[in-house]
Enzyme design. Structure first.
Site, mmCIF file in Angstrom:
data_model
loop_
_atom_site.group_PDB
_atom_site.id
_atom_site.type_symbol
_atom_site.label_atom_id
_atom_site.label_comp_id
_atom_site.label_asym_id
_atom_site.label_seq_id
_atom_site.Cartn_x
_atom_site.Cartn_y
_atom_site.Cartn_z
ATOM 1 N N LYS A 23 0.982 -1.262 0.109
ATOM 2 C CA LYS A 23 -0.040 -0.001 -0.102
ATOM 3 C C LYS A 23 0.789 1.139 -0.021
ATOM 4 C CE LYS A 23 -3.750 2.419 2.349
ATOM 5 N NZ LYS A 23 -4.626 2.265 3.230
ATOM 6 N N LYS A 76 -2.236 -1.664 -3.907
ATOM 7 C CA LYS A 76 -2.987 -0.248 -3.778
ATOM 8 C C LYS A 76 -2.318 0.806 -3.917
ATOM 9 C CE LYS A 76 -6.031 1.888 -0.432
ATOM 10 N NZ LYS A 76 -6.519 2.053 0.682
HETATM 11 C C1 PBG Z 1 -7.584 3.703 5.109
HETATM 12 C C2 PBG Z 1 -7.851 3.479 3.662
HETATM 13 C C3 PBG Z 1 -7.571 4.144 2.799
HETATM 14 C C4 PBG Z 1 -8.265 3.646 1.638
HETATM 15 C C5 PBG Z 1 -8.865 2.646 1.895
HETATM 16 N N1 PBG Z 1 -8.736 2.478 3.396
HETATM 17 C C6 PBG Z 1 -6.912 5.509 2.587
HETATM 18 C C7 PBG Z 1 -5.819 6.070 3.369
HETATM 19 O O1 PBG Z 1 -5.068 5.101 3.482
HETATM 20 O O2 PBG Z 1 -5.608 7.172 3.504
HETATM 21 C C8 PBG Z 1 -8.474 4.262 0.246
HETATM 22 C C9 PBG Z 1 -9.606 3.984 -0.512
HETATM 23 C C10 PBG Z 1 -9.734 4.620 -1.765
HETATM 24 O O3 PBG Z 1 -8.892 5.659 -2.225
HETATM 25 O O4 PBG Z 1 -10.653 4.195 -2.420
HETATM 26 N N2 PBG Z 1 -6.635 3.234 5.840
#
Ligand code: PBG
Length: 335
Positions: A205, A259
């Site tokens: 991520k 992601k």
């Molecule tokens: C939070 C989380 C995020 C997303 C999913 N879980 C955002 C972040 O880490 O700041 C992003 C999902 C999206 O942009 O659709 N931990």
């Protein structure tokens, strides 16, 4: 002209267009397939009743109250979607420095999971494990002296994951990027006898600006202080992502995720190739926003770009895709 081995494999005898000539042939020779089975629909929740509130920058996405989420789950299930990933919008008054609402067994996520499991028991439910929807600073963990502290955060995440599993979530998906959280959560689930709860790790991520619209959707926009670069990965790094995956598998993850999705398809491909584990990609909010915006101007054909973008995840090696296009894509795929 005589056919000889050396020329057999080249033009004019070999013509790759031969297989592309007709629809039946293109279908028969397709190397990847996409169906509603491959989609995990991302849904934003909001407390209340009969709420269906449009989300800025994500045209077609709505914040749904639990009753509406139940209807959405039924619709998804009827279309052949196997699982939903739920995310909560949290009002400012429920946000605290330590994200206490995450540990409320009666919070919006837990109530909605129960309601969906009562009404649509066959659909899989996936839940983020992270504190960002509940903290007043918008970070995924606890903050001490301006730093996101790892181990105390992991302790809370373990309790959050257990609560979510008890509420009916089939899959807990740690999205926080703390070190060691997969192993700790696995132990916590085991200790509670929750041996069948799956862990889908947000293993690779990145600290990405593609999450922008999501933060607005869950009420974290303007809340977040600073950025998430001390725990989410540098977009420049690939080898580090493979180390993350190796650790998470060793710690007990059932599946891993990359992601964002589209700008990181190289990682999907490398993870699948190197580890042969169930691998998912998250087509995040910014990707949805880009596609929607381009379609709205007429620059791209919305239906075609949705399906092409999703198919490309499959080609790269993803077993499935988390996407806000869920039912829209499933309807297109089902004709
Ligand atoms: C939070 C989380 C995020 C997303 C999913 N879980 C955002 C972040 O880490 O700041 C992003 C999902 C999206 O942009 O659709 N931990």
């Amino acid at each position: 002209m005589t056919l000889q081995g050396s020329i057999h494999g080249s033009y004019p005898y070999t013509r790759l267009r031969r297989l592309r000539r007709s629809e039946w042939s293109r279908n028969l020779y397709a190397e990847s397939r996409l169906s509603a089975n491959d989609l995990i629909w991302a849904i934003i929740l909001k407390d209340g009743d009969h709420v269906e509130e449009p989300v800025e920058h994500l045209p077609g996405v709505f914040r749904l109250s639990p009753d509406k989420a139940v209807l959405a789950a039924r619709r998804a299930s009827n279309l052949g979607i196997n699982a939903l990933a739920l995310f909560p919008f949290t009002e400012t008054n429920l946000r605290t420095p330590n994200g206490d609402e995450a540990l409320n067994p009666d919070n919006l996520m837990c109530r909605t999971a129960k309601a969906i499991k009562d009404a649509v028991p066959d659909i899989g439910l996936i839940c983020d494990v992270a504190l960002d929807p509940y903290t007043d600073h918008g970070h995924d963990g606890l903050v001490e002296n301006g730093l996101i502290v790892n181990d105390p955060t992991v302790e809370i995440l373990c309790r959050q994951a257990v609560l979510q599993a008890l509420a009916g979530f089939d899959v807990v998906a740690p999205s926080d990027m703390m070190d060691g959280r997969i192993g700790a959560i696995r132990c916590a689930l085991e200790a509670e006898g929750l041996v069948d709860t799956q862990i889908m790790s947000y293993a690779v991520k990145y600290a990405s600006c593609f999450y922008g619209p999501y933060r607005g959707a869950i009420g974290s926009e303007g809340v977040l202080t600073g950025d998430k670069k001390t725990y989410q990965m540098n977009p420049a790094n690939a080898a580090e992502g493979l180390r993350e995956v190796a650790l998470d598998i060793a710690e007990g993850a059932d599946s891993v995720m990359v992601k964002p999705g589209m700008p990181y398809l190289d990682m999907v491909s490398r993870v699948k190739e190197q580890f042969s584990v169930p691998t998912f990609a998250f087509q995040v909010s910014g990707e949805y926003a880009m596609i929607s915006a381009a379609a709205a101007t007429g620059a791209l054909n919305r239906e075609q770009v949705i399906l092409e973008s999703l198919m490309c995840f499959r080609r790269a090696g993803a077993d499935g895709v988390i996407t806000y296009f869920g039912v829209e894509a499933a309807e297109l795929l089902n004709g």
